[in-house]
Design an enzyme around this catalytic site. Structure first.
Site, PDB file in Angstrom:
ATOM      1  N   ARG A 126       0.812  -1.224   0.000  1.00 36.45           N
ATOM      2  CA  ARG A 126       0.000   0.000   0.000  1.00 36.45           C
ATOM      3  C   ARG A 126       0.841   1.268   0.000  1.00 36.45           C
ATOM      4  O   ARG A 126       0.366   2.328  -0.385  1.00 36.45           O
ATOM      5  CB  ARG A 126      -0.840   0.043   1.273  1.00 36.45           C
ATOM      6  CG  ARG A 126      -1.934  -0.983   1.332  1.00 36.45           C
ATOM      7  CD  ARG A 126      -2.684  -0.836   2.638  1.00 36.45           C
ATOM      8  NE  ARG A 126      -3.621   0.266   2.554  1.00 36.45           N
ATOM      9  CZ  ARG A 126      -4.929   0.106   2.357  1.00 36.45           C
ATOM     10  NH1 ARG A 126      -5.433  -1.102   2.233  1.00 36.45           N
ATOM     11  NH2 ARG A 126      -5.737   1.137   2.290  1.00 36.45           N
ATOM     12  N   ASP A 180       5.877 -23.881   5.195  1.00 36.77           N
ATOM     13  CA  ASP A 180       6.287 -24.065   6.582  1.00 36.77           C
ATOM     14  C   ASP A 180       7.809 -24.028   6.496  1.00 36.77           C
ATOM     15  O   ASP A 180       8.424 -24.978   5.987  1.00 36.77           O
ATOM     16  CB  ASP A 180       5.812 -25.414   7.124  1.00 36.77           C
ATOM     17  CG  ASP A 180       6.230 -25.593   8.575  1.00 36.77           C
ATOM     18  OD1 ASP A 180       7.386 -25.271   8.904  1.00 36.77           O
ATOM     19  OD2 ASP A 180       5.410 -26.043   9.381  1.00 36.77           O
ATOM     20  N   HIS A 181       8.424 -22.946   6.948  1.00 36.22           N
ATOM     21  CA  HIS A 181       9.844 -22.785   6.613  1.00 36.22           C
ATOM     22  C   HIS A 181      10.721 -23.857   7.257  1.00 36.22           C
ATOM     23  O   HIS A 181      11.843 -24.077   6.826  1.00 36.22           O
ATOM     24  CB  HIS A 181      10.339 -21.364   6.934  1.00 36.22           C
ATOM     25  CG  HIS A 181      10.654 -21.115   8.378  1.00 36.22           C
ATOM     26  ND1 HIS A 181       9.696 -20.840   9.303  1.00 36.22           N
ATOM     27  CD2 HIS A 181      11.832 -21.093   9.050  1.00 36.22           C
ATOM     28  CE1 HIS A 181      10.266 -20.658  10.489  1.00 36.22           C
ATOM     29  NE2 HIS A 181      11.565 -20.814  10.365  1.00 36.22           N
ATOM     30  N   GLU A 202      13.668 -21.654  22.065  1.00 34.27           N
ATOM     31  CA  GLU A 202      14.157 -20.346  21.603  1.00 34.27           C
ATOM     32  C   GLU A 202      14.551 -19.495  22.806  1.00 34.27           C
ATOM     33  O   GLU A 202      13.976 -19.644  23.888  1.00 34.27           O
ATOM     34  CB  GLU A 202      13.054 -19.627  20.833  1.00 34.27           C
ATOM     35  CG  GLU A 202      12.617 -20.342  19.587  1.00 34.27           C
ATOM     36  CD  GLU A 202      11.582 -19.526  18.809  1.00 34.27           C
ATOM     37  OE1 GLU A 202      11.993 -18.773  17.923  1.00 34.27           O
ATOM     38  OE2 GLU A 202      10.384 -19.622  19.130  1.00 34.27           O
ATOM     39  N   HIS A 240       5.269 -26.286  12.735  1.00 41.19           N
ATOM     40  CA  HIS A 240       6.668 -26.726  12.703  1.00 41.19           C
ATOM     41  C   HIS A 240       6.883 -28.058  13.442  1.00 41.19           C
ATOM     42  O   HIS A 240       7.504 -28.978  12.913  1.00 41.19           O
ATOM     43  CB  HIS A 240       7.586 -25.668  13.326  1.00 41.19           C
ATOM     44  CG  HIS A 240       7.481 -24.314  12.686  1.00 41.19           C
ATOM     45  ND1 HIS A 240       7.228 -24.144  11.353  1.00 41.19           N
ATOM     46  CD2 HIS A 240       7.623 -23.060  13.198  1.00 41.19           C
ATOM     47  CE1 HIS A 240       7.207 -22.847  11.073  1.00 41.19           C
ATOM     48  NE2 HIS A 240       7.436 -22.173  12.177  1.00 41.19           N
TER      49      HIS A 240
END
Ligand code: BG6
Length: 484
Positions: free
Chosen positions: A51, A177-178, A216, A240
């Site tokens: 945008r 899904d990386h 993490e 994941h």
């Protein structure tokens, strides 16, 4: 061993959400690295669409800044950088209105692969797909790439699948899904199905249990708005961790192709038992001396969203009946580490007597960091004094074993985007797979909502809540340590 780069034909790629965070951090740097690796041919056209009031020139400045910020370790020449930037275009576009669509259609080539990356919230997937169709951009050479979250439950995922199916065939839809693009995640299949050694033992007769940990150290700072509506179950487990579980548990596909691999993954998800509340722990991290806690991060002191989940899953099929899968993931934990540990049973009878102790083999696949595999093997403790046994690691870190080539592997987004262009869906989620994953996740979340369950607090920098440890202790097992 030299890494092989197979060039792809020139293509057009439109990134909807081209000024967004994912585009800046992942998609554009990934494209740049593939460009420098020689995989993308001159004439390939990359178009950012969003945008914001930008021109081609100001978009190039924007991308240049993103490359400076997120492509730090990559070696490239100034010429490569300038040439890459020169191939970029920008279209100011209203995803739910009419502005910009004619101009975009005018930029697209006729006879080449066209990929449309929906790096936007799921509420825009439908409007984008519909407009692409209406403006003649959804022909047979078109592919759409959609980011997670793919819905927030089964119903919304079904709606999205139905909406996309009105304009695109399933073979044109690439649900990312990386985790599936990570080198070591693909290695799970190579380790399992490329070796004779493991597969005969890969079942409940020999495997005591399997642990999947994705830990993490980061909190949710900066993404609090999205995260507080999702939580670890929707953000990590449904996609994941579920994918990791599938790859570790599935039957050998007959071929490494999209239909065969995805059929086998789907069977795993469909064979998962429902998880009872007693088999799942949800947690929320507390503040520590220097960092805010979850409540401060999401600016909602009453939030009951979980930043940690540990659960015990069971797959009801011949291979896995009786072997639990323990899954855990969380933010602000002690270390950033993702691994899968296959814990084998003890030998059925010890010929060495009680003093030799109890031993078992553990195969650990480290997904990140220090990608590699480790096998704990039981041997005789050296020296005199009888037959005492100890466990020693047969440890292989891929970078040490494979040298610099192992360091130079494409990151997840690089590989996945190139797979889109090549038309290979093996590492993408099929619509039925996503729906099956939600069908398993939904009752868990519904039970929390019905009970107004509150997550248990855990210290930042810990291994998660005590209750998660208890989840395994009561089965006579324990989690592996979270450490790098
Ligand atoms: C994303 C989640 O999909 O994966 C994030 O939305 C998470 O919350 C991230 O931090 C983890 O990915 P990686 O590649 O850093 O393990």
């Amino acid at each position: 061993m030299a890494s092989r780069v197979i060039p792809v034909d020139p293509f057009d790629l439109v990134i909807f959400g081209g000024t967004g965070d994912l585009a800046r951090r992942k998609i554009l740097p990934a494209l740049f690295r593939r460009y420098c690796a020689g995989q993308m041919q001159p004439g390939t056209r990359l178009i950012g669409a969003a945008r914001a009031e930008l021109t081609d020139a100001s978009y190039r400045d924007f991308v240049a800044a993103a490359l400076d910020e997120f492509d730090i370790v990559h070696n490239h020449t100034d010429e490569q950088r300038s040439a890459f930037l020169a191939d970029l275009h920008y279209v100011r576009l209203d995803a739910t209105g009419e502005d910009g669509w004619e101009r975009l259609a005018g930029l697209m080539s006729r006879d080449r692969i066209k990929a449309y990356y929906f790096s936007v919230g799921p509420s825009l997937f439908g409007p984008l797909a519909e407009r692409l169709h209406r403006h003649g951009m959804a022909d047979a050479g078109a592919r759409i790439v959609v980011e997670k979250p793919f819905g927030r439950d089964l119903e919304t995922a079904r709606d999205l699948n139905r909406t996309l199916a009105q304009h695109f065939d399933e073979s044109q839809i690439y649900r990312i899904d990386h985790y599936l693009g990570k080198e070591t995640v693909q290695n799970l299949m190579a380790i399992r199905f490329g070796n004779m050694l493991f597969e005969p033992l890969w079942n409940s007769q020999y495997v005591d249990h399997i642990q999947i940990t994705v830990a993490e150290t980061v909190g949710v700072g900066g993404r609090g708005d999205y995260y507080d509506r999702a939580g670890a179950m929707r953000d990590m487990v449904q996609n994941h961790l579920m994918q990791l579980l599938c790859l570790i548990a599935m039957e050998p596909p007959a071929k490494f192709d999209p239909a065969a691999v995805r059929d086998e993954k789907l069977k795993v998800i469909r064979a998962l038992d429902p998880v009872s509340p007693a088999e799942i722990v949800r947690g929320q991290y507390l503040a520590d001396a220097d960092k805010p806690g979850y409540h401060e991060h999401v600016e909602n002191p009453a939030s009951t969203t979980e930043s940690f989940v540990a659960l015990r899953a069971q797959i009801s099929n011949w291979r896995w009946a009786g072997t639990p899968f323990y899954l855990r993931t969380g933010k602000r934990l002690r270390a950033r580490t993702s691994e899968i540990a296959v814990v084998f049973k003890e030998a059925p009878h010890s010929i060495f007597g009680a003093e030799a102790g109890r031993h078992r083999n553990i195969l650990t696949i480290r997904l990140q960091p220090n990608e590699g595999i480790n096998l704990d093997v039981t041997i005789k403790e050296p020296g005199p004094g009888g037959m005492r046994l100890i466990d020693v690691p047969l440890d292989m870190t891929f970078t040490e074993a494979l040298g610099p080539d192992a360091e130079d592997v494409p990151d997840a987004y690089e590989r996945l985007i190139m797979d889109v262009i090549r038309g290979n869906q093996t590492l993408f989620m099929r619509g039925d797979e996503v729906e099956a994953a939600w069908a398993w996740t939904d009752p868990i979340i519904a039970a929390w909502d019905a009970d107004e369950a509150e997550p248990v607090p855990y210290d930042s920098g810990s291994a998660g809540p005590e209750e998660a440890l208890a989840l395994m202790h009561r089965d006579g097992r324990r989690w592996r340590e979270i450490r790098v």
